[in-house]
Design an enzyme around this catalytic site. Structure first.
Site, PDB file in Angstrom:
ATOM      1  N   LYS A  49       0.844  -1.195   0.000  1.00 53.17           N
ATOM      2  CA  LYS A  49       0.000   0.000   0.000  1.00 53.17           C
ATOM      3  C   LYS A  49       0.884   1.252   0.000  1.00 53.17           C
ATOM      4  CE  LYS A  49      -0.424  -0.160   5.042  1.00 53.17           C
ATOM      5  NZ  LYS A  49      -1.344  -0.199   6.195  1.00 53.17           N
ATOM      6  N   ARG A 148      -9.854  -0.466  15.502  1.00 55.05           N
ATOM      7  CA  ARG A 148      -9.906   0.222  14.211  1.00 55.05           C
ATOM      8  C   ARG A 148     -10.948  -0.535  13.379  1.00 55.05           C
ATOM      9  NH1 ARG A 148      -4.345   0.996  10.895  1.00 55.05           N
ATOM     10  NH2 ARG A 148      -4.758  -1.208  10.505  1.00 55.05           N
ATOM     11  N   TYR A 277      15.147  31.297   5.410  1.00 53.13           N
ATOM     12  CA  TYR A 277      14.029  32.043   5.976  1.00 53.13           C
ATOM     13  C   TYR A 277      14.154  32.189   7.489  1.00 53.13           C
ATOM     14  CZ  TYR A 277      11.579  31.385   1.526  1.00 53.13           C
ATOM     15  OH  TYR A 277      11.224  31.410   0.208  1.00 53.13           O
ATOM     16  N   MET A 325      10.997  24.911   0.439  1.00 43.68           N
ATOM     17  CA  MET A 325      10.135  24.019  -0.326  1.00 43.68           C
ATOM     18  C   MET A 325      10.909  23.135  -1.294  1.00 43.68           C
ATOM     19  SD  MET A 325       6.795  24.934  -2.660  1.00 43.68           S
ATOM     20  CE  MET A 325       5.870  25.575  -1.269  1.00 43.68           C
TER      21      MET A 325
END
Length: 397
Positions: A49, A148, A277, A325
């Site tokens: 998955k 769950r 930053y 980023m």
């Protein structure tokens, strides 16, 4: 239509900035090593998955099947469809919740096997299948302590009897999931196993023959052979990481994923200069710094800013300033001849040093699963070693 030269140029440019390397030989090794822990009658489900935890679902599935896995586990229907579209024919179980007729039709169309958690779900599926005169293998999940998905284990006999009676539903397995298998304290794990065993006894007492039982995740697979039953579901171990420190001696696993990026710019800064930053890093002396082309949009957590190291020329070097980023800065003062284009290893090996997803997870107070799944798809996956081609005999075993 792109020319061959243009296609090759684009392929090359994908590695100009940053990429993920996946060693499929390591994945094959891990499958075979784990299978040595299993009894001959115990199957192995490769859990792929989340795009095989960021490693690439289709190629990992093909590799796992060739190396000896018999089943594949996914979380969603689209993940299963991706495997079928690639020509993979092995049994695929959808481990996540499904509950609508539309989802059922998709699973029938693509030969995927759903997890059943409630009587209502079983009734809806049976009615939909009856209308089309179709049948489908289904897996009954019991909640033995995870809280769950799954029916209460105390109601296992009634639930499985219902599934057994309903037309068009073929009981493929009964299973549960362990909540604390990675803990050094096995108390809760053993309690869940006891509940599972009691549920199985109730089902068998109702005269129902169970085709397959499974309980163990990666941690339980490494912990105790008594938890293996007819199949184990291996996720993290497949990719070469251990679910817990105390399990490292049980089997030799090889990490399959490395993350690399190139130096894109080099500059000298003077003492007192702020970097990135917020100027959270201020140079305390003259430094040479390098910009590397990878950032939090690629999956490097911003909270690692000023808390991580990378590998360059076989040495550890510190990352400085806020991770941005698309880029981050590193201190390369020890390399006066460094030029753009050199490769930096963020996760993986270089010389005598190694940095793993476990290292990042420990720094961040999280788990290695989250680190692996975080690398975005703008980072191309590059095969290292020989990816296994899907073998029909292995896929159908």
């Amino acid at each position: 239509m792109l020319s061959w030269e243009e296609s090759q140029s684009i392929s090359s440019m994908r590695r100009d900035r940053a990429w993920v390397e996946v060693d499929f030989g390591a994945i094959g090794h891990n499958i075979r090593a784990i299978k040595h822990l299993l009894s001959p009658h115990t199957d192995l489900m490769a859990v792929i998955k989340a795009d095989a935890y960021g490693h690439g679902a289709v190629t990992v599935a093909q590799t796992a099947l060739k190396a000896g896995a018999q089943w594949l586990g996914v979380a969603t229907i689209p993940e299963g469809i991706e495997l079928r579209e690639a020509g993979i024919t092995a049994p695929v179980q959808v481990l996540g919740a499904t509950y609508t007729p539309e989802q059922l039709r998709a699973m029938v169309r693509w030969r995927l096997q759903p997890t059943l958690c409630t009587p209502k779900q079983a009734l809806v599926f049976s009615e939909s299948l009856s209308a089309a005169d179709l049948s489908l293998p289904v897996h009954v999940k019991l909640d033995t302590g995870m809280s769950r998905l799954g029916a209460p284990w105390q109601a296992a006999a009634q639930f499985v009897q219902l599934v057994h009676r309903l037309p068009h539903l073929q009981l493929a397995s009964v299973y549960s999931h362990l909540a604390t298998a990675d803990s050094p304290d096995p108390t809760m794990m053993h309690l869940q196993q006891e509940r599972f065993e009691r549920a199985i006894a109730l089902i068998q007492g109702a005269g129902i023959e169970l085709p397959r039982l499974h309980l163990a995740n990666s941690a339980a697979t490494l912990s105790d052979r008594a938890l293996h039953y007819d199949m184990v579901r291996v996720g993290l171990g497949l990719y070469g990481l251990y679910p817990a420190l105390h399990l490292r001696s049980r089997v030799d696993l090889k990490p399959a994923l490395q993350v690399k990026a190139r130096v894109t710019h080099v500059k000298d800064i003077s003492a007192g200069t702020g970097v990135s930053y917020g100027h959270r890093f201020m140079a305390d002396r003259d430094l040479r710094i390098a910009v590397i082309g990878i950032g939090y949009a690629d999956g490097v957590p911003r909270n690692l800013s000023d808390r991580m190291q990378v590998l360059l020329r076989g040495h550890k070097v510190r990352q400085i300033g806020a991770i941005t980023m698309d880029q981050m800065m590193i201190d390369v003062s020890r390399f006066p001849d460094l030029e753009p284009g050199e490769v930096v290893t963020l996760l993986g090996d270089d010389g005598k040093y190694s940095i793993s997803a476990d290292d990042w997870a420990e720094t961040l107070g999280t788990i290695s699963w989250e680190i692996l799944c975080g690398f975005k798809h703008r980072l191309p996956r590059v095969a290292v070693g020989q990816p296994w081609e899907c073998c029909e005999s292995a896929a159908q075993s």
